[in-house]
Design an enzyme around this catalytic site. Structure first.
Site, PDB file in Angstrom:
ATOM      1  N   CYS A   2      42.658  69.522 -25.324  1.00  0.00           N
ATOM      2  CA  CYS A   2      43.075  70.791 -25.924  1.00  0.00           C
ATOM      3  C   CYS A   2      44.390  71.291 -25.339  1.00  0.00           C
ATOM      4  O   CYS A   2      44.713  71.018 -24.186  1.00  0.00           O
ATOM      5  CB  CYS A   2      42.010  71.850 -25.698  1.00  0.00           C
ATOM      6  SG  CYS A   2      40.334  71.348 -26.095  1.00  0.00           S
ATOM      7  N   ARG A  27      48.302  65.860 -27.917  1.00  0.00           N
ATOM      8  CA  ARG A  27      47.130  65.828 -27.051  1.00  0.00           C
ATOM      9  C   ARG A  27      45.862  65.464 -27.825  1.00  0.00           C
ATOM     10  O   ARG A  27      44.860  65.085 -27.230  1.00  0.00           O
ATOM     11  CB  ARG A  27      46.926  67.198 -26.391  1.00  0.00           C
ATOM     12  CG  ARG A  27      47.929  67.482 -25.284  1.00  0.00           C
ATOM     13  CD  ARG A  27      47.830  68.916 -24.804  1.00  0.00           C
ATOM     14  NE  ARG A  27      48.460  69.051 -23.499  1.00  0.00           N
ATOM     15  CZ  ARG A  27      47.794  69.187 -22.354  1.00  0.00           C
ATOM     16  NH1 ARG A  27      46.492  69.204 -22.354  1.00  0.00           N
ATOM     17  NH2 ARG A  27      48.438  69.297 -21.215  1.00  0.00           N
ATOM     18  N   TRP A  74      40.160  70.172 -29.212  1.00  0.00           N
ATOM     19  CA  TRP A  74      39.491  68.882 -29.348  1.00  0.00           C
ATOM     20  C   TRP A  74      38.032  69.121 -29.006  1.00  0.00           C
ATOM     21  O   TRP A  74      37.698  69.486 -27.884  1.00  0.00           O
ATOM     22  CB  TRP A  74      40.117  67.857 -28.401  1.00  0.00           C
ATOM     23  CG  TRP A  74      39.648  66.455 -28.578  1.00  0.00           C
ATOM     24  CD1 TRP A  74      40.102  65.540 -29.480  1.00  0.00           C
ATOM     25  CD2 TRP A  74      38.635  65.785 -27.809  1.00  0.00           C
ATOM     26  NE1 TRP A  74      39.442  64.339 -29.330  1.00  0.00           N
ATOM     27  CE2 TRP A  74      38.527  64.465 -28.309  1.00  0.00           C
ATOM     28  CE3 TRP A  74      37.805  66.168 -26.761  1.00  0.00           C
ATOM     29  CZ2 TRP A  74      37.639  63.534 -27.795  1.00  0.00           C
ATOM     30  CZ3 TRP A  74      36.905  65.243 -26.237  1.00  0.00           C
ATOM     31  CH2 TRP A  74      36.832  63.943 -26.751  1.00  0.00           C
ATOM     32  N   ASN A  98      40.783  75.223 -22.149  1.00  0.00           N
ATOM     33  CA  ASN A  98      40.774  73.764 -22.101  1.00  0.00           C
ATOM     34  C   ASN A  98      39.850  73.364 -20.974  1.00  0.00           C
ATOM     35  O   ASN A  98      39.980  73.866 -19.858  1.00  0.00           O
ATOM     36  CB  ASN A  98      42.185  73.221 -21.847  1.00  0.00           C
ATOM     37  CG  ASN A  98      42.212  71.702 -21.807  1.00  0.00           C
ATOM     38  OD1 ASN A  98      41.301  71.054 -22.285  1.00  0.00           O
ATOM     39  ND2 ASN A  98      43.266  71.151 -21.236  1.00  0.00           N
ATOM     40  N   GLY A  99      38.897  72.457 -21.233  1.00  0.00           N
ATOM     41  CA  GLY A  99      37.977  72.014 -20.205  1.00  0.00           C
ATOM     42  C   GLY A  99      36.539  72.217 -20.638  1.00  0.00           C
ATOM     43  O   GLY A  99      36.241  72.355 -21.825  1.00  0.00           O
ATOM     44  N   GLU A 479      44.251  44.990 -23.487  1.00  0.00           N
ATOM     45  CA  GLU A 479      45.164  46.033 -23.948  1.00  0.00           C
ATOM     46  C   GLU A 479      45.456  45.883 -25.436  1.00  0.00           C
ATOM     47  O   GLU A 479      45.514  46.866 -26.174  1.00  0.00           O
ATOM     48  CB  GLU A 479      46.454  45.997 -23.128  1.00  0.00           C
ATOM     49  CG  GLU A 479      47.564  46.907 -23.616  1.00  0.00           C
ATOM     50  CD  GLU A 479      47.218  48.391 -23.579  1.00  0.00           C
ATOM     51  OE1 GLU A 479      48.010  49.187 -24.120  1.00  0.00           O
ATOM     52  OE2 GLU A 479      46.170  48.764 -23.017  1.00  0.00           O
ATOM     53  N   LYS A 483      44.556  48.762 -28.201  1.00  0.00           N
ATOM     54  CA  LYS A 483      45.559  49.351 -29.097  1.00  0.00           C
ATOM     55  C   LYS A 483      45.117  49.248 -30.549  1.00  0.00           C
ATOM     56  O   LYS A 483      45.255  50.191 -31.332  1.00  0.00           O
ATOM     57  CB  LYS A 483      46.911  48.632 -28.920  1.00  0.00           C
ATOM     58  CG  LYS A 483      47.665  49.016 -27.679  1.00  0.00           C
ATOM     59  CD  LYS A 483      48.228  50.423 -27.799  1.00  0.00           C
ATOM     60  CE  LYS A 483      48.574  50.969 -26.440  1.00  0.00           C
ATOM     61  NZ  LYS A 483      47.404  51.325 -25.611  1.00  0.00           N
ATOM     62  N   GLU A 486      42.272  51.675 -31.279  1.00  0.00           N
ATOM     63  CA  GLU A 486      42.686  53.068 -31.220  1.00  0.00           C
ATOM     64  C   GLU A 486      43.281  53.565 -32.519  1.00  0.00           C
ATOM     65  O   GLU A 486      42.976  54.671 -32.974  1.00  0.00           O
ATOM     66  CB  GLU A 486      43.713  53.272 -30.100  1.00  0.00           C
ATOM     67  CG  GLU A 486      43.141  53.299 -28.708  1.00  0.00           C
ATOM     68  CD  GLU A 486      44.227  53.518 -27.667  1.00  0.00           C
ATOM     69  OE1 GLU A 486      44.027  54.363 -26.791  1.00  0.00           O
ATOM     70  OE2 GLU A 486      45.273  52.843 -27.740  1.00  0.00           O
ATOM     71  N   HIS A 502      30.842  30.779 -23.703  1.00  0.00           N
ATOM     72  CA  HIS A 502      29.613  31.267 -23.076  1.00  0.00           C
ATOM     73  C   HIS A 502      28.950  32.358 -23.914  1.00  0.00           C
ATOM     74  O   HIS A 502      28.237  33.211 -23.375  1.00  0.00           O
ATOM     75  CB  HIS A 502      29.913  31.780 -21.669  1.00  0.00           C
ATOM     76  CG  HIS A 502      30.364  30.712 -20.732  1.00  0.00           C
ATOM     77  ND1 HIS A 502      29.498  29.780 -20.195  1.00  0.00           N
ATOM     78  CD2 HIS A 502      31.598  30.388 -20.266  1.00  0.00           C
ATOM     79  CE1 HIS A 502      30.160  28.953 -19.419  1.00  0.00           C
ATOM     80  NE2 HIS A 502      31.447  29.298 -19.446  1.00  0.00           N
ATOM     81  N   LYS A 602      45.366  62.555 -26.140  1.00  0.00           N
ATOM     82  CA  LYS A 602      46.356  61.892 -25.293  1.00  0.00           C
ATOM     83  C   LYS A 602      46.007  62.031 -23.826  1.00  0.00           C
ATOM     84  O   LYS A 602      46.058  61.073 -23.066  1.00  0.00           O
ATOM     85  CB  LYS A 602      47.740  62.500 -25.570  1.00  0.00           C
ATOM     86  CG  LYS A 602      48.880  61.882 -24.738  1.00  0.00           C
ATOM     87  CD  LYS A 602      49.093  60.432 -25.075  1.00  0.00           C
ATOM     88  CE  LYS A 602      50.323  59.859 -24.391  1.00  0.00           C
ATOM     89  NZ  LYS A 602      50.426  58.402 -24.605  1.00  0.00           N
TER      90      LYS A 602
END
Length: 607
Positions: A2, A27, A74, A98-99, A479, A483, A486, A502, A602
């Site tokens: 947020c 964000r 968010w 925020n939090g 990575e 990506k 995401e 395996h 973010k």
């Protein structure tokens, strides 16, 4: 996560609030809102979805007033709807947050016992209701905010706005970043410098536990004990805080293209002018006195640590542990003497990483951080903070921050190897010379973009994709898969190439593309053997390699992406380019929101 903005301005607050909220979109958020006080009256507007929905509402239902607060939410507690959107209001007080307020259920019970009901699903509403409870008992806004803050447990950045007070904002931080912006007869509060950059370049970062009373002419900061304190004012680089797309369609495209430039700046920062040594800011590190390195991070930064583990162990012969930050402190790892703890975070505010750092404080010999924001909480709580110098990264999917993290860690590994006598001056100089050539090599590698875009149109049809790599390319496979997940929402997984047989090889068929990252390094032949196992079962292989590798192993593959030849030491940094471009162009082909993918933020400032 947020975003928060508050303004005490000479001008109308609503346009300033909306402009700053635009800069906080990176964000991640699912609703937005603002509140102002005009002629002593508090009012607010909120909307679900993108900020443009709030802007549309403000056209039809404008808000006047020169003091106000704004928020991009968010969702944590409660669905993303207008009822749960910030600012939250209880009669004469509005709050943005925020939090996470961890004791909000207990506070709700207390308020219910006082006959005060809640109307949302959020933890934040409890803050507003509690502040109003104190106001109803004759507290001043200042005292009501103070007493409310004292009862909160958890992580928060808060800003209070009060009915009847057009020259007052009260804000507090614990676990979430918050900064004061200073102007001429104006003052501001914001989640970060990016939000404040359009209206001021004078910033004061609040410390953990600080709360502040702002008017247009005064700034009064108090610490967690209620003592009035001074915090330094800093001038921010408004160019570094720029959020302009620079002519690109997306921030991610711009940030991919910026990598040669920002890497060159990072190398110049850490390599001596004679290019014969790696320099660190004081207090430096003598790796000859270090017995073990513990590296902790989340997400992309964790994969940077995975790569660095290969470097530190192979080149510097320094034992390394790596851990996911969200798990690290809960397993309560023992810390032996001679251990240095290294934390990697783009924002420097990642909640899990910050909590892990605090766990190691007093246990490890030194706390070192690799961050993109030198004024961040992680940087300020470290013994040594190493900036990656990537500049503002707005796209949620990290690109240039990742390669700058890798570059900084590579330089650190080389210093460790030289300090420990594992490489001599000539070998060090050779590696540094190669690194100084890397920006030019990366610029050449960006030339594959048109080829990648064509391949991506077919990848976009897949439901599942596998990434393979060996050695230091194994983290790069992770990575690449991250990506792709995401921003394209395609399910992707990464495996060490030798692990495929395996179990995961059961997934292979003509409908599951397999992306193999294979520079011609000492493990190339083994990777190619694993790739052949895939093709023997009808697998569709995209080989990412160099010219020598393409000549040797391209037969039978579906597609080949050819990169410039580099040393195995540098390959993980260079091979980030095709991983990023594949994700970007696959997302374009699927029509997803590249810069603000669904459900993601973010900077993750809650656990």
């Amino acid at each position: 996560m947020c975003g928060i903005i508050g303004v005490l301005s000479k001008h109308e607050a609503a346009p300033l609030l909306v402009e700053s909220l635009k800069r906080l979109e990176y964000r991640g958020y699912d609703s937005a809102g603002i509140a102002t006080v005009h002629n002593g009256t508090l009012d607010r507007r909120r909307a679900v979805g993108k900020l443009v929905n709030l802007q549309d509402r403000l056209v039809h239902e404008p808000l006047a007033g020169k003091v106000g607060i704004g928020h991009t939410r968010w969702a944590t507690h409660g669905a993303p709807n207008e009822t749960n959107a910030h600012p939250h209001r209880a009669a004469s007080v509005a709050v943005v947050h925020n939090g996470i307020i961890e004791n909000f259920r207990a506070l709700r019970t207390f308020l219910a016992d006082q006959g005060i009901a809640h109307s949302t699903d959020t933890d934040t509403e409890t803050v507003a209701l509690l502040a109003q409870y104190y106001l109803d008992r004759g507290h001043s806004p200042r005292d009501a905010a103070r007493d409310t803050i004292a009862r909160l447990e958890g992580a928060y950045a808060l800003c209070f706005l009060f009915d009847g007070h057009d020259d007052l904002l009260i804000a507090a931080r614990k676990g979430s970043p918050l900064a004061i912006g200073h102007g001429d007869g104006e003052n501001f509060i914001g989640s970060d410098a990016i939000a404040l950059a359009p209206i001021t370049n004078q910033i004061t970062y609040l410390n953990e536990g600080d709360w502040v009373v702002l008017t247009r002419s005064t700034v009064e900061i108090r610490d967690a004990d209620g003592q009035q304190v001074h915090r330094d004012m800093r001038r921010i680089d408004t160019v570094a805080a720029s959020t302009d797309k620079g002519g690109y369609k997306h921030y991610m495209a711009k940030e991919i293209a910026e990598q040669p430039t920002v890497l060159q700046g990072a190398l110049a920062h850490y390599i001596t002018p004679d290019a014969d040594a790696v320099t660190l800011p004081d207090p430096g590190l003598d790796f000859a006195k270090i017995d073990r390195l513990t590296m902790v991070a989340c997400g992309t930064a964790y994969y940077a640590c995975m790569v660095a583990k290969y470097w530190f162990e192979q080149i510097a012969r320094l034992p390394v542990e790596i851990d996911v930050a969200s798990e690290f402190r809960y397993r309560e790892p023992p810390v032996t003497p001679g251990t240095v703890a290294l934390f990697v975070s783009q924002s420097g505010e990642t909640a899990d990483t910050l909590a892990a750092l605090r766990y190691m404080t007093g246990k490890a010999d030194r706390i070192v951080s690799v961050v993109n924001v030198p004024e961040s909480s992680i940087a300020r709580e470290s013994d040594l903070a190493l900036p990656i110098l990537a500049g503002a990264e707005i796209g949620v999917a990290s690109t240039k921050a990742f390669t700058c993290q890798l570059t900084t860690l590579a330089l650190l590994a080389l210093k460790a190897a030289h300090d420990r006598g594992e490489i001599d001056a000539a070998t060090l100089n050779g590696h540094l010379a190669d690194l100084r050539q890397l920006p030019g090599v990366m610029n050449t590698a960006l030339g594959i973009e048109d080829t990648v875009a064509a391949i991506a149109t077919e990848l976009a049809e897949a439901r599942d994709i596998l990434f393979l790599g060996r050695g230091a390319m194994y983290p790069l496979a992770h990575e690449g898969a991250l990506k792709l997940k995401e921003i394209s929402y395609i399910h992707a997984e990464a495996y060490a190439s030798g692990e495929l047989k395996h179990g995961p090889i059961a997934l292979v068929d003509a409908h599951v593309p397999v992306i193999v990252m294979a520079p011609t390094d000492p493990l190339f032949d083994k990777t190619v053997s694993n790739m052949q196992e895939v093709m023997a079962r009808g697998g569709k292989v995209l080989l990412i390699t160099d010219e020598q590798g393409a000549q040797t192993a391209s037969q039978g593959t579906w597609k080949v992406l050819t990169l410039p030849q580099v040393s195995p030491f540098l390959a993980p940094i260079l091979y980030a380019i095709p991983a990023q471009l594949l994700a970007y162009h696959t997302a374009i082909a699927k029509g997803t929101d590249v810069d603000q993918p669904r459900n993601l933020a973010k900077s993750v400032t809650v656990e």
